[in-house]
Motif scaffolding. Structure first.
Motif, PDB file in Angstrom:
ATOM      1  N   PRO A  41    -146.719  20.429  43.343  1.00  0.00           N
ATOM      2  CA  PRO A  41    -146.018  19.248  42.842  1.00  0.00           C
ATOM      3  C   PRO A  41    -145.795  19.350  41.327  1.00  0.00           C
ATOM      4  CG  PRO A  41    -147.677  18.618  44.422  1.00  0.00           C
ATOM      5  CD  PRO A  41    -147.864  20.074  44.207  1.00  0.00           C
ATOM      6  N   VAL A  42    -144.582  19.001  40.893  1.00  0.00           N
ATOM      7  CA  VAL A  42    -144.157  19.213  39.509  1.00  0.00           C
ATOM      8  C   VAL A  42    -144.463  17.973  38.675  1.00  0.00           C
ATOM      9  CG1 VAL A  42    -142.222  19.697  37.982  1.00  0.00           C
ATOM     10  CG2 VAL A  42    -142.360  20.796  40.240  1.00  0.00           C
ATOM     11  N   TRP A  43    -145.120  18.185  37.549  1.00  0.00           N
ATOM     12  CA  TRP A  43    -145.385  17.092  36.639  1.00  0.00           C
ATOM     13  C   TRP A  43    -144.198  16.856  35.736  1.00  0.00           C
ATOM     14  CZ3 TRP A  43    -145.216  16.579  31.372  1.00  0.00           C
ATOM     15  CH2 TRP A  43    -145.790  15.405  30.847  1.00  0.00           C
ATOM     16  N   PHE A  44    -143.896  15.606  35.464  1.00  0.00           N
ATOM     17  CA  PHE A  44    -142.900  15.264  34.440  1.00  0.00           C
ATOM     18  C   PHE A  44    -143.397  14.057  33.665  1.00  0.00           C
ATOM     19  CE2 PHE A  44    -141.656  12.645  38.018  1.00  0.00           C
ATOM     20  CZ  PHE A  44    -141.353  11.429  37.425  1.00  0.00           C
ATOM     21  N   GLY A  45    -142.897  13.904  32.480  1.00  0.00           N
ATOM     22  CA  GLY A  45    -143.264  12.760  31.652  1.00  0.00           C
ATOM     23  C   GLY A  45    -142.101  12.291  30.817  1.00  0.00           C
ATOM     24  N   LEU A  46    -142.015  11.011  30.554  1.00  0.00           N
ATOM     25  CA  LEU A  46    -141.006  10.412  29.682  1.00  0.00           C
ATOM     26  C   LEU A  46    -141.675  10.054  28.364  1.00  0.00           C
ATOM     27  CD1 LEU A  46    -139.347   8.038  32.309  1.00  0.00           C
ATOM     28  CD2 LEU A  46    -138.570  10.310  31.600  1.00  0.00           C
ATOM     29  N   HIS A  47    -141.078  10.461  27.270  1.00  0.00           N
ATOM     30  CA  HIS A  47    -141.745  10.271  25.972  1.00  0.00           C
ATOM     31  C   HIS A  47    -140.720  10.251  24.864  1.00  0.00           C
ATOM     32  CE1 HIS A  47    -141.090  14.577  25.167  1.00  0.00           C
ATOM     33  NE2 HIS A  47    -141.419  14.768  26.443  1.00  0.00           N
ATOM     34  N   ALA A  48    -141.150   9.877  23.715  1.00  0.00           N
ATOM     35  CA  ALA A  48    -140.292   9.914  22.530  1.00  0.00           C
ATOM     36  C   ALA A  48    -140.119  11.371  22.102  1.00  0.00           C
ATOM     37  CB  ALA A  48    -140.906   9.101  21.404  1.00  0.00           C
ATOM     38  N   ILE A  65    -148.235  11.336  35.201  1.00  0.00           N
ATOM     39  CA  ILE A  65    -146.901  10.767  35.047  1.00  0.00           C
ATOM     40  C   ILE A  65    -146.993   9.326  34.581  1.00  0.00           C
ATOM     41  CG2 ILE A  65    -144.810  10.057  36.288  1.00  0.00           C
ATOM     42  CD1 ILE A  65    -145.276  12.467  38.129  1.00  0.00           C
ATOM     43  N   LEU A  66    -147.855   8.569  35.242  1.00  0.00           N
ATOM     44  CA  LEU A  66    -148.004   7.169  34.876  1.00  0.00           C
ATOM     45  C   LEU A  66    -148.514   7.013  33.453  1.00  0.00           C
ATOM     46  CD1 LEU A  66    -149.524   5.707  38.156  1.00  0.00           C
ATOM     47  CD2 LEU A  66    -147.186   5.496  37.319  1.00  0.00           C
ATOM     48  N   ALA A  67    -149.398   7.900  33.032  1.00  0.00           N
ATOM     49  CA  ALA A  67    -149.884   7.851  31.651  1.00  0.00           C
ATOM     50  C   ALA A  67    -148.740   8.095  30.681  1.00  0.00           C
ATOM     51  CB  ALA A  67    -150.989   8.882  31.449  1.00  0.00           C
ATOM     52  N   GLY A  68    -147.870   9.053  31.020  1.00  0.00           N
ATOM     53  CA  GLY A  68    -146.716   9.321  30.162  1.00  0.00           C
ATOM     54  C   GLY A  68    -145.783   8.128  30.095  1.00  0.00           C
ATOM     55  N   VAL A  69    -145.530   7.489  31.249  1.00  0.00           N
ATOM     56  CA  VAL A  69    -144.671   6.319  31.284  1.00  0.00           C
ATOM     57  C   VAL A  69    -145.271   5.191  30.457  1.00  0.00           C
ATOM     58  CG1 VAL A  69    -143.764   4.499  32.774  1.00  0.00           C
ATOM     59  CG2 VAL A  69    -143.622   6.882  33.497  1.00  0.00           C
ATOM     60  N   ALA A  70    -146.594   4.972  30.593  1.00  0.00           N
ATOM     61  CA  ALA A  70    -147.255   3.905  29.839  1.00  0.00           C
ATOM     62  C   ALA A  70    -147.128   4.135  28.342  1.00  0.00           C
ATOM     63  CB  ALA A  70    -148.721   3.815  30.234  1.00  0.00           C
ATOM     64  N   GLY A  71    -147.301   5.389  27.913  1.00  0.00           N
ATOM     65  CA  GLY A  71    -147.172   5.697  26.491  1.00  0.00           C
ATOM     66  C   GLY A  71    -145.771   5.452  25.993  1.00  0.00           C
TER      67      GLY A  71
END
Length: 299
Positions: free
Chosen positions: A291-298, A38-44
Motif C-alpha cells: 500500500p502506497v503512502w501519500f501526504g498533503l502538506h505545504a 496519511i491522516l497525520a499528514g492531513v491533520a498537519g
C-alpha cells in the motif's frame, strides 16, 4: 495491469472519513499504519490552512435608479500606515487620477512602495458599478497578520468632475481585534463621506465629465483647491448632470440613505475533488506493490 484509485472531496471532514473507510485499512497491519500516517499528514496540512483566511470584500452601490455610478473600487489591506488622503490638504497626483478619472494606477504604485507586505486590488475591471449592483473579490490573509490588518478604499462617483469616496484615516478600519481574531467590516458610506478632491472645477460640462461626454482623461479646468466634503451637483435647470434623465437622482447630497456599502467577511473555500491513483505497471507474474503512502502538506 491494475489501477487503484480513490476520490476525495477536500472538505477535510470528508477526506478523513474517506481515508478511514478505504479498503487498505482492513487488509494488513502495515496498511493501517500507512493510513495513520496519511491522516497525520492531513491533520498537519489542515492546521497550516487554519491560519489563512479567505476574506471577501464586497462593494455595493446602494443609490437609486438614475443615481450615480461607482468606478471600479480600489481596496488595500495594510499595517495601518498607508494614507490615501487628508481632508483639508491638496490631493496627491495618485488621488487626483482616482477622483478625476477613476484610474487606480497611481495608488497601486504608491501602495507597492509604501505597503509592500500588504495586498491590494481593483474590484471589477469590466466597468463602473451601476445603482443596485455589487462587485466582490477574495483575498487570502494570515490570521492576525499586522501587515494586512487594516482596510483602505477609494473610488470615483460618476458623473462628476472629481467626486470620490475613500478613507482618510488609514487606521479607521481594522479587520482583527486586539487578540488577532477576525471581526470583519460593514461600512455604510453616506453623503457626508463623499469628497471633492479640489483638483477640477465642478462645471459639469460634458467634455469635462466622465459618463457625460469626456473622451480623454485629465480634462477640465484646474481648481488648485483642497479636499473637502462634496457640495453637491449643480441645481436642476442649470444644464448640469441632474438635468439628464439618466442621472436625475445623481446628486448624492440629497439622499438620506447610505450610498455605498463595503463589507469584509470570511468565506469558506469551496470543496475541491481530488483523485489519487496508483498503477502497478509490472508485467503479469511480476512484483506487487505494498500500500502506497501519500501526504498533503505545504510546499
Amino acid at each position: 495491469m491494475k489501477n487503484i484509485h480513490t476520490k476525495f472531496q477536500l472538505s477535510w471532514t470528508n477526506l478523513v472519513q474517506s481515508v478511514r473507510a478505504y479498503p487498505w485499512r482492513n487488509s494488513i497491519r502495515s496498511s493501517y499504519q500507512t493510513l495513520m500516517l496519511i491522516l497525520a499528514g492531513v491533520a498537519g496540512f489542515t492546521a497550516l490552512q487554519a491560519d489563512k483566511l479567505q476574506v471577501r470584500v464586497t462593494v455595493q452601490n446602494l443609490m437609486p435608479e438614475n443615481g450615480s455610478l461607482v468606478t471600479p473600487p480600489w481596496v488595500g489591506f495594510h499595517d495601518g500606515q498607508f494614507d490615501v488622503f487628508d481632508s483639508g490638504s491638496a490631493a496627491s497626483e495618485s488621488l487626483e487620477r482616482i477622483a478625476e478619472d477613476g484610474n487606480a494606477a497611481g495608488i497601486n504604485a504608491d501602495f507597492d512602495m509604501e505597503a509592500g507586505e500588504g495586498q491590494q486590488a481593483v474590484l471589477n475591471s469590466l466597468g463602473p458599478i451601476p445603482p443596485g449592483m455589487q462587485v466582490s473579490k477574495d483575498f487570502f490573509i494570515e490570521k492576525g497578520d499586522p501587515n494586512q490588518s487594516y482596510l483602505s478604499y477609494a473610488a470615483m462617483l460618476i458623473p462628476s468632475n472629481d467626486a470620490f469616496i475613500g478613507n482618510g484615516n488609514p487606521a479607521a478600519y481594522s479587520i482583527f481585534d486586539e487578540q488577532g481574531n477576525f471581526v470583519g467590516l460593514d461600512i455604510m458610506i453616506t453623503r457626508d463621506a463623499v469628497y471633492d478632491a479640489g483638483v477640477e472645477v465642478n462645471d459639469e460640462i460634458p467634455e469635462n465629465t466622465p459618463a457625460l461626454g469626456q473622451m480623454t482623461p485629465n480634462t477640465g479646468e484646474d481648481e488648485s483647491g483642497v479636499i473637502r466634503v462634496h457640495p453637491g451637483h449643480l441645481p436642476k435647470g442649470s444644464g448640469g448632470i441632474v438635468d439628464r434623465e439618466a442621472f436625475a437622482l445623481a446628486d448624492f447630497t440629497e439622499l438620506d440613505e447610505a450610498l455605498v456599502r463595503i463589507q469584509v467577511y470570511v468565506v469558506e473555500p469551496a470543496p475541491v475533488d481530488v483523485t489519487l491513483s496508483v498503477e502497478n505497471r509490472a508485467p503479469e507474474n511480476g512484483v506487487y506493490l505494498t500500500p502506497v503512502w501519500f501526504g498533503l502538506h505545504a510546499s
